[in-house]
Design a protein around this motif. Structure first.
Motif, PDB file in Angstrom:
ATOM      1  N   GLN A  50     -19.248 121.168  65.089  1.00 24.94           N
ATOM      2  CA  GLN A  50     -19.752 120.060  64.281  1.00 24.94           C
ATOM      3  C   GLN A  50     -19.143 120.136  62.890  1.00 24.94           C
ATOM      4  OE1 GLN A  50     -22.254 117.592  65.238  1.00 24.94           O
ATOM      5  NE2 GLN A  50     -21.381 116.637  63.436  1.00 24.94           N
ATOM      6  N   ARG A  51     -18.557 119.042  62.448  1.00 23.12           N
ATOM      7  CA  ARG A  51     -18.046 118.931  61.079  1.00 23.12           C
ATOM      8  C   ARG A  51     -18.839 117.822  60.401  1.00 23.12           C
ATOM      9  NH1 ARG A  51     -11.615 119.035  62.552  1.00 23.12           N
ATOM     10  NH2 ARG A  51     -11.648 121.018  63.663  1.00 23.12           N
ATOM     11  N   THR A  52     -18.598 117.612  59.113  1.00 27.34           N
ATOM     12  CA  THR A  52     -19.373 116.608  58.386  1.00 27.34           C
ATOM     13  C   THR A  52     -19.180 115.204  58.937  1.00 27.34           C
ATOM     14  OG1 THR A  52     -17.615 116.403  56.754  1.00 27.34           O
ATOM     15  CG2 THR A  52     -19.426 117.904  56.228  1.00 27.34           C
ATOM     16  N   ASN A  53     -18.029 114.925  59.519  1.00 26.99           N
ATOM     17  CA  ASN A  53     -17.761 113.576  60.008  1.00 26.99           C
ATOM     18  C   ASN A  53     -17.729 113.460  61.530  1.00 26.99           C
ATOM     19  OD1 ASN A  53     -15.403 115.057  60.184  1.00 26.99           O
ATOM     20  ND2 ASN A  53     -14.072 113.318  59.790  1.00 26.99           N
ATOM     21  N   GLY A  54     -18.302 114.406  62.242  1.00 21.64           N
ATOM     22  CA  GLY A  54     -18.378 114.292  63.693  1.00 21.64           C
ATOM     23  C   GLY A  54     -18.251 115.612  64.425  1.00 21.64           C
ATOM     24  N   LEU A  55     -18.302 115.499  65.738  1.00 18.39           N
ATOM     25  CA  LEU A  55     -18.181 116.647  66.626  1.00 18.39           C
ATOM     26  C   LEU A  55     -16.741 116.702  67.136  1.00 18.39           C
ATOM     27  CD1 LEU A  55     -20.236 118.732  67.881  1.00 18.39           C
ATOM     28  CD2 LEU A  55     -20.149 117.313  69.932  1.00 18.39           C
ATOM     29  N   TYR A  56     -16.152 117.909  67.144  1.00 16.16           N
ATOM     30  CA  TYR A  56     -14.751 118.064  67.526  1.00 16.16           C
ATOM     31  C   TYR A  56     -14.613 119.121  68.619  1.00 16.16           C
ATOM     32  CZ  TYR A  56     -13.413 115.249  63.531  1.00 16.16           C
ATOM     33  OH  TYR A  56     -13.262 114.200  62.658  1.00 16.16           O
ATOM     34  N   ALA A  57     -13.580 118.938  69.452  1.00 20.67           N
ATOM     35  CA  ALA A  57     -13.322 119.876  70.546  1.00 20.67           C
ATOM     36  C   ALA A  57     -11.903 120.411  70.465  1.00 20.67           C
ATOM     37  CB  ALA A  57     -13.520 119.185  71.888  1.00 20.67           C
ATOM     38  N   THR A  58     -11.770 121.705  70.773  1.00 17.19           N
ATOM     39  CA  THR A  58     -10.471 122.336  70.985  1.00 17.19           C
ATOM     40  C   THR A  58     -10.502 122.881  72.405  1.00 17.19           C
ATOM     41  OG1 THR A  58     -10.172 122.858  68.658  1.00 17.19           O
ATOM     42  CG2 THR A  58      -8.903 124.168  70.218  1.00 17.19           C
ATOM     43  N   ILE A  59      -9.434 122.632  73.162  1.00 15.33           N
ATOM     44  CA  ILE A  59      -9.415 123.003  74.577  1.00 15.33           C
ATOM     45  C   ILE A  59      -8.246 123.939  74.847  1.00 15.33           C
ATOM     46  CG2 ILE A  59      -9.251 122.137  76.942  1.00 15.33           C
ATOM     47  CD1 ILE A  59     -10.401 119.477  75.889  1.00 15.33           C
ATOM     48  N   TRP A  60      -8.574 125.033  75.541  1.00 17.35           N
ATOM     49  CA  TRP A  60      -7.592 126.029  75.956  1.00 17.35           C
ATOM     50  C   TRP A  60      -7.540 126.009  77.478  1.00 17.35           C
ATOM     51  CZ3 TRP A  60      -5.626 129.336  72.036  1.00 17.35           C
ATOM     52  CH2 TRP A  60      -6.274 129.219  70.809  1.00 17.35           C
ATOM     53  N   LEU A  61      -6.344 125.989  78.036  1.00 10.94           N
ATOM     54  CA  LEU A  61      -6.157 126.013  79.484  1.00 10.94           C
ATOM     55  C   LEU A  61      -5.334 127.242  79.833  1.00 10.94           C
ATOM     56  CD1 LEU A  61      -6.484 124.564  82.235  1.00 10.94           C
ATOM     57  CD2 LEU A  61      -4.346 123.368  81.728  1.00 10.94           C
ATOM     58  N   ASP A  62      -5.921 128.131  80.616  1.00  8.67           N
ATOM     59  CA  ASP A  62      -5.251 129.365  81.033  1.00  8.67           C
ATOM     60  C   ASP A  62      -4.687 130.145  79.838  1.00  8.67           C
ATOM     61  OD1 ASP A  62      -4.503 131.269  82.895  1.00  8.67           O
ATOM     62  OD2 ASP A  62      -2.642 130.245  83.442  1.00  8.67           O
ATOM     63  N   GLY A  63      -5.465 130.196  78.747  1.00  7.69           N
ATOM     64  CA  GLY A  63      -5.099 130.971  77.569  1.00  7.69           C
ATOM     65  C   GLY A  63      -4.218 130.262  76.563  1.00  7.69           C
ATOM     66  N   SER A  64      -3.778 129.044  76.860  1.00  6.70           N
ATOM     67  CA  SER A  64      -2.931 128.289  75.934  1.00  6.70           C
ATOM     68  C   SER A  64      -3.681 127.073  75.402  1.00  6.70           C
ATOM     69  CB  SER A  64      -1.660 127.797  76.640  1.00  6.70           C
ATOM     70  OG  SER A  64      -0.876 128.882  77.054  1.00  6.70           O
ATOM     71  N   MET A  65      -3.629 126.887  74.091  1.00  6.15           N
ATOM     72  CA  MET A  65      -4.294 125.734  73.501  1.00  6.15           C
ATOM     73  C   MET A  65      -3.537 124.467  73.905  1.00  6.15           C
ATOM     74  SD  MET A  65      -4.978 124.726  69.509  1.00  6.15           S
ATOM     75  CE  MET A  65      -5.647 126.319  69.121  1.00  6.15           C
ATOM     76  N   ILE A  66      -4.265 123.494  74.479  1.00  9.42           N
ATOM     77  CA  ILE A  66      -3.617 122.236  74.859  1.00  9.42           C
ATOM     78  C   ILE A  66      -4.039 121.080  73.949  1.00  9.42           C
ATOM     79  CG2 ILE A  66      -3.210 122.920  77.249  1.00  9.42           C
ATOM     80  CD1 ILE A  66      -5.619 121.070  78.006  1.00  9.42           C
ATOM     81  N   LEU A  67      -5.209 121.190  73.327  1.00 13.50           N
ATOM     82  CA  LEU A  67      -5.680 120.176  72.375  1.00 13.50           C
ATOM     83  C   LEU A  67      -6.459 120.870  71.270  1.00 13.50           C
ATOM     84  CD1 LEU A  67      -7.000 117.395  74.785  1.00 13.50           C
ATOM     85  CD2 LEU A  67      -5.005 117.237  73.312  1.00 13.50           C
TER      86      LEU A  67
END
Length: 102
Positions: free
Chosen positions: A32-49
């Motif tokens: 959660q940040r001040t202007n919304g909820l954010y996601a970071t996605i890792w697939l098989d150990g590598s960040m994809i987003l």
């Protein structure tokens, strides 16, 4: 396509989950940040987003070339508001659907 899967979340401002989706290891960082909820996605150990804004009924991954075997979406069960950490797991549910972005 398989039935959508509910990803269990807690009503906390930052959380990191490691789970298996469609047989692939996935890590989700939800913040959660001040202007919304954010996601970071890792697939098989590598960040994809990284730092993707989470909005109601808007697919998060949307790009098959990233290798994710499906896609994720937040659903407001009581309206159409964008998710906020205080309602995670109750009002705002995170769903995974295999094959969605392929």
């Amino acid at each position: 396509m398989a039935d959508p899967v509910v990803i269990p979340l807690s009503a906390v401002a930052y959380q990191s989950l490691k789970l298996t989706l469609s047989g692939q290891p996935v890590q989700l960082d939800i913040q959660q940040r001040t202007n919304g909820l954010y996601a970071t996605i890792w697939l098989d150990g590598s960040m994809i987003l990284a730092g993707i804004i989470c909005q109601d009924r808007t697919w998060i991954v949307r790009r098959a070339y990233l290798g994710m075997p499906g896609d994720l979406v937040f659903i407001d069960q009581y309206g159409q508001n964008d998710p906020d950490y205080t309602g995670l797991g109750t009002r705002y549910v995170l769903m995974y659907e295999a094959g969605k972005n392929v």
